[in-house]
Structures are given as C-alpha cells and as structure tokens.
Design a protein around this motif. Structure first.
Motif, PDB file in Angstrom:
ATOM      1  N   PHE A   1       0.596  -6.184  -4.923  1.00 50.14           N
ATOM      2  CA  PHE A   1       1.873  -6.643  -4.361  1.00 50.14           C
ATOM      3  C   PHE A   1       2.038  -8.158  -4.457  1.00 50.14           C
ATOM      4  O   PHE A   1       1.075  -8.901  -4.700  1.00 50.14           O
ATOM      5  CB  PHE A   1       2.024  -6.178  -2.899  1.00 50.14           C
ATOM      6  CG  PHE A   1       0.845  -6.523  -2.031  1.00 50.14           C
ATOM      7  CD1 PHE A   1       0.748  -7.766  -1.436  1.00 50.14           C
ATOM      8  CD2 PHE A   1      -0.182  -5.600  -1.828  1.00 50.14           C
ATOM      9  CE1 PHE A   1      -0.339  -8.091  -0.640  1.00 50.14           C
ATOM     10  CE2 PHE A   1      -1.286  -5.915  -1.032  1.00 50.14           C
ATOM     11  CZ  PHE A   1      -1.357  -7.159  -0.440  1.00 50.14           C
ATOM     12  N   THR A   2       3.266  -8.584  -4.274  1.00 51.04           N
ATOM     13  CA  THR A   2       3.611 -10.010  -4.281  1.00 51.04           C
ATOM     14  C   THR A   2       4.232 -10.374  -2.939  1.00 51.04           C
ATOM     15  O   THR A   2       5.046  -9.617  -2.411  1.00 51.04           O
ATOM     16  CB  THR A   2       4.639 -10.313  -5.393  1.00 51.04           C
ATOM     17  OG1 THR A   2       4.071  -9.937  -6.652  1.00 51.04           O
ATOM     18  CG2 THR A   2       5.009 -11.785  -5.436  1.00 51.04           C
TER      19      THR A   2
ATOM     20  N   GLN B   1       2.942 -15.505  -4.202  1.00 47.31           N
ATOM     21  CA  GLN B   1       1.513 -15.202  -4.314  1.00 47.31           C
ATOM     22  C   GLN B   1       1.342 -13.735  -4.692  1.00 47.31           C
ATOM     23  O   GLN B   1       1.835 -12.857  -3.987  1.00 47.31           O
ATOM     24  CB  GLN B   1       0.912 -15.456  -2.909  1.00 47.31           C
ATOM     25  CG  GLN B   1      -0.567 -15.595  -2.831  1.00 47.31           C
ATOM     26  CD  GLN B   1      -1.055 -16.883  -3.500  1.00 47.31           C
ATOM     27  OE1 GLN B   1      -0.503 -17.936  -3.254  1.00 47.31           O
ATOM     28  NE2 GLN B   1      -2.054 -16.764  -4.340  1.00 47.31           N
ATOM     29  N   THR B   2       0.648 -13.477  -5.825  1.00 45.47           N
ATOM     30  CA  THR B   2       0.359 -12.068  -6.143  1.00 45.47           C
ATOM     31  C   THR B   2      -1.109 -11.817  -5.813  1.00 45.47           C
ATOM     32  O   THR B   2      -1.916 -12.742  -5.853  1.00 45.47           O
ATOM     33  CB  THR B   2       0.559 -11.735  -7.639  1.00 45.47           C
ATOM     34  OG1 THR B   2      -0.302 -12.567  -8.409  1.00 45.47           O
ATOM     35  CG2 THR B   2       1.988 -11.946  -8.095  1.00 45.47           C
ATOM     36  N   ASN B   3      -1.433 -10.564  -5.534  1.00 44.69           N
ATOM     37  CA  ASN B   3      -2.850 -10.264  -5.248  1.00 44.69           C
ATOM     38  C   ASN B   3      -3.534  -9.645  -6.462  1.00 44.69           C
ATOM     39  O   ASN B   3      -4.530  -8.980  -6.337  1.00 44.69           O
ATOM     40  CB  ASN B   3      -2.973  -9.359  -4.006  1.00 44.69           C
ATOM     41  CG  ASN B   3      -2.583  -7.936  -4.312  1.00 44.69           C
ATOM     42  OD1 ASN B   3      -1.765  -7.687  -5.189  1.00 44.69           O
ATOM     43  ND2 ASN B   3      -3.165  -6.996  -3.600  1.00 44.69           N
TER      44      ASN B   3
ATOM     45  N   SER C   1       7.045  -6.582  -8.992  1.00 44.56           N
ATOM     46  CA  SER C   1       6.854  -6.919  -7.578  1.00 44.56           C
ATOM     47  C   SER C   1       7.365  -8.328  -7.294  1.00 44.56           C
ATOM     48  O   SER C   1       7.946  -8.588  -6.243  1.00 44.56           O
ATOM     49  CB  SER C   1       5.383  -6.789  -7.181  1.00 44.56           C
ATOM     50  OG  SER C   1       4.592  -7.710  -7.882  1.00 44.56           O
ATOM     51  N   GLY C   2       7.186  -9.230  -8.256  1.00 42.04           N
ATOM     52  CA  GLY C   2       7.619 -10.621  -8.066  1.00 42.04           C
ATOM     53  C   GLY C   2       9.121 -10.739  -7.876  1.00 42.04           C
ATOM     54  O   GLY C   2       9.589 -11.394  -6.932  1.00 42.04           O
ATOM     55  N   PHE C   3       9.890 -10.092  -8.732  1.00 40.90           N
ATOM     56  CA  PHE C   3      11.345 -10.226  -8.620  1.00 40.90           C
ATOM     57  C   PHE C   3      11.917  -9.411  -7.457  1.00 40.90           C
ATOM     58  O   PHE C   3      12.948  -9.771  -6.910  1.00 40.90           O
ATOM     59  CB  PHE C   3      12.027  -9.918  -9.952  1.00 40.90           C
ATOM     60  CG  PHE C   3      12.044 -11.129 -10.839  1.00 40.90           C
ATOM     61  CD1 PHE C   3      13.103 -12.025 -10.792  1.00 40.90           C
ATOM     62  CD2 PHE C   3      10.968 -11.416 -11.656  1.00 40.90           C
ATOM     63  CE1 PHE C   3      13.098 -13.179 -11.565  1.00 40.90           C
ATOM     64  CE2 PHE C   3      10.948 -12.563 -12.434  1.00 40.90           C
ATOM     65  CZ  PHE C   3      12.012 -13.446 -12.395  1.00 40.90           C
ATOM     66  N   ALA C   4      11.234  -8.326  -7.078  1.00 43.00           N
ATOM     67  CA  ALA C   4      11.699  -7.575  -5.897  1.00 43.00           C
ATOM     68  C   ALA C   4      11.481  -8.431  -4.641  1.00 43.00           C
ATOM     69  O   ALA C   4      12.375  -8.540  -3.790  1.00 43.00           O
ATOM     70  CB  ALA C   4      10.956  -6.249  -5.790  1.00 43.00           C
ATOM     71  N   ALA C   5      10.312  -9.072  -4.544  1.00 46.08           N
ATOM     72  CA  ALA C   5      10.031  -9.914  -3.367  1.00 46.08           C
ATOM     73  C   ALA C   5      10.959 -11.127  -3.335  1.00 46.08           C
ATOM     74  O   ALA C   5      11.511 -11.475  -2.289  1.00 46.08           O
ATOM     75  CB  ALA C   5       8.568 -10.357  -3.377  1.00 46.08           C
ATOM     76  N   LEU C   6      11.162 -11.749  -4.506  1.00 47.08           N
ATOM     77  CA  LEU C   6      12.041 -12.923  -4.574  1.00 47.08           C
ATOM     78  C   LEU C   6      13.474 -12.545  -4.159  1.00 47.08           C
ATOM     79  O   LEU C   6      14.126 -13.280  -3.406  1.00 47.08           O
ATOM     80  CB  LEU C   6      12.037 -13.478  -6.010  1.00 47.08           C
ATOM     81  CG  LEU C   6      12.974 -14.646  -6.291  1.00 47.08           C
ATOM     82  CD1 LEU C   6      12.534 -15.896  -5.535  1.00 47.08           C
ATOM     83  CD2 LEU C   6      13.038 -14.957  -7.793  1.00 47.08           C
ATOM     84  N   THR C   7      13.939 -11.402  -4.645  1.00 47.63           N
ATOM     85  CA  THR C   7      15.308 -10.983  -4.327  1.00 47.63           C
ATOM     86  C   THR C   7      15.477 -10.804  -2.819  1.00 47.63           C
ATOM     87  O   THR C   7      16.396 -11.367  -2.219  1.00 47.63           O
ATOM     88  CB  THR C   7      15.642  -9.640  -5.045  1.00 47.63           C
ATOM     89  OG1 THR C   7      15.434  -9.822  -6.438  1.00 47.63           O
ATOM     90  CG2 THR C   7      17.067  -9.209  -4.787  1.00 47.63           C
TER      91      THR C   7
END
Ligand code: PMV
Length: 330
Positions: free
Chosen positions: A44-45, A98-100, A112-118
């Motif tokens: 996850f991010t 931060q990604t794990n 995961s990065g763009f979902a979290a950023l959105t």
C-alpha cells in the motif's frame, strides 16, 4: 477555504484477475476492455497532501526522496492540477508519499499511489466527491488506480466515456478467504513502462482475437468468484496472465518482462499443483508473481516457497480500498 488544510490517505495496490492492457482513449485512459481485480492488504501507499497559502511552489517527496521534476513527478503535478481546477484552488501543495514496497516493478505502485493521492488531495482541497467520482479521477491519474478506490473484489466497468469508465466493488474483502502471495523476483525498475508497453500493443496482430474474448472472460471470472469455484477461477486467471505476456512478447518491438526466476516459479507452481496443492499464479507487466490459493492452503504454500529458497514474499488478503486516516506523515 482555510489558509491551509492537510489530509492523509492509504490506498492498496491491486492485482487484476482479468487484465487491462491497451486503451481506447489514450488521454482519458479509457481501456479497451473491462477488468476485474482484488485489493491487496500488505502492499500500500500512504500519502499526505497539504494545500497552503504559505507555499511558494509545489513540493513532492516520494519515499523520502525529493524528485526533481522527473517523469513520475510530472504525472503527480498534472494530477494535482486536475483537483485544484475542480476545487477552484490556487494554493500550492506539499505531497509526502510513502510506499511499503518497491516501485515500478510490476507491483502496481502507480495504482496505489494515484488512488492515495486522489483521495488525500480531494479531501485536502475541501471537495466532496462520491466513490464513482473518486474512481474516475484516479483513473485519469493512472489507469488501474481507479480499481484501488472501492473495497475488496472490484470491477472496472467497460465504459466508453470519461463518465462511465470507473470501478465498483463487486464483493467485499471478506467474501472469499483467498491468500495472495507476492513473490518478488527483482526490485529493479522495469525497463519499459506499462504506458509505453500498451502503446506498442496497437500494432499487435493478435489484439483483435484477445479483445473479442474479454467480455466473456470478465463474465466468467465474476461467476467463479460469486460461486467460489476455485479451480475454474485459478485456471482462468493463470491463462489470462500468460495471455497478457503473450501480448507483450508479440508486440513490435517485443517486451520480455520475465526473468529466469519468473519461469522457475511458474514451473514450481505447476509441480505443486500436480502434488495436490492448489495454487495458481498471475502477474502484472513485470517479472514478479502473485500466487493465489485459498487461505486454508497458505501455510503449506509458504513452506514450499521456503523449501525452494523463495523468501522475498509478501502475504496478502483481500483488502478494503482507499481510505482517509488521521495520522499524517508529517
Ligand atoms: O495502470 P497501469 O498503466 O499501471 O497498467 C497496468 C496494467 C496491468 O497491471 C498489466 C494490468 C492490470 O489490469 O492491472
């Protein structure tokens, strides 16, 4: 709007059972076909976004590194502008992310990065959006990110326009006790991004054959999940993963995402199945594998992996989608 507001979101990576590979609309990232995936609990991010009057420029810190206007930073800035435009917001942003897990190695870090950023940026900008609207926005940032917004088992609907190409939850995470073990073959960044890989697909002579079968494949996978028919489900997702790579291998020029160890693990999976341990593999556009079994077989499978010196693994369960959290990264 206050002078500054901060929000933090966590979003899972997702692995597709039926893949998205190729776009009908390059700019809007509308895929040639629908796809079905599951969110992953341990990849996850986490992203904190702050918009503030006091910032003179945008600042992006990705896995503790301040990126100097590289390719991924440009994608992030373009995405921030989408949300600023929607919210009529002029403030600059600070984004810490931060990604794990290793990025750009076929573990869907951009999803995961763009979902979290959105989700974080929408919340920080004061916008109130529905899950559908969040999924559409995430898709515009990075295609498969739209599937990391809803919970559990997810379908990215086979849409044709900006408004009808988004993902929905088809079953909650606890619907089926699956174990999804990521086998990390290499942590190196892949040579050819999935964006470029998909562009090369257009001239692939096998593309029309693949496309003519996608509706049926999506229908079947949903039925197998609904009825929890593991053998049929596993056979379908494994052949779909091989078909994705058959497409990359026959693109012009060809892309070989596999490493020797990728093939070794594929063959081991088959031999374990022959011994009665029911496990299937799938992959993204990269060398790493995702081994799928029912949870009751997870321990046996981990033992087999250890016996074969395969130790760089991440054990996942089906997960909820993107969510806001109170704990910020700074
Ligand atoms: O969303 P992108 O551009 O990272 O493309 C991902 C495509 C695959 O991972 C290979 C398949 C999929 O459906 O996730």
């Amino acid at each position: 709007m206050k002078n500054s507001i901060k929000a933090t979101a966590i979003a899972p990576s997702n692995i597709a059972f039926i893949k998205y590979w190729g776009k009908k609309d390059e700019k809007l990232r509308i895929p040639t076909n629908g796809s079905v995936s599951v969110n992953l609990s341990n990849l996850f991010t986490t992203t904190t976004v702050e918009f503030s009057k006091k910032f003179e420029d945008d600042l992006i810190i990705y896995n503790k590194i301040q990126n100097n206007r590289g390719r991924s930073e440009k994608k992030i800035l373009t995405h921030l502008d989408r949300m600023r435009n929607l919210a009529h917001l002029k403030y600059k942003a600070k984004v810490i992310t931060q990604t794990n897990f290793p990025t750009a190695s076929g573990l869907a870090s951009s999803a995961s990065g763009f979902a979290a950023l959105t989700l974080a940026a929408v919340s920080a900008s004061g916008l109130k959006l529905s899950e559908k609207e969040l999924s559409i926005l995430a898709r515009e940032g990075s295609g498969s990110a739209c599937r990391s917004i809803p919970d559990g088992f997810v379908e990215w609907l086979d849409g044709n326009t900006n408004n009808d190409s988004y993902a929905v939850s088809i079953f909650p995470p606890n619907y089926w006790n699956l174990s999804i073990i990521t086998v990390i073959i290499t942590k190196e960044q892949k040579e050819i991004s999935s964006t470029l890989g998909q562009q090369l697909l257009i001239s692939n002579p096998f593309l029309p054959v693949r496309l003519s079968r996608m509706k049926e494949k999506n229908k079947k996978v949903k039925k197998y999940i609904e009825k929890k028919q593991f053998t049929k489900f596993g056979e379908l997702l494994e052949s779909e993963a091989l078909e994705l790579h058959a497409m990359t291998l026959t693109s012009i020029p060809p892309i070989i995402y596999w490493q020797p160890d990728t093939v070794r693990v594929m063959k081991l999976v088959k031999s374990w199945r022959n011994e009665g341990l029911e496990v299937y593999f799938t992959m993204d556009a990269g060398p790493n594998l995702f081994l799928i079994s029912e949870e009751k077989n997870e321990k046996k499978l981990i033992k087999k992996l250890k016996e074969n010196n395969i130790t760089d693994i991440v054990v996942n369960k089906p997960s909820v989608g993107a969510r806001l959290v109170d704990k910020h990264l700074y």
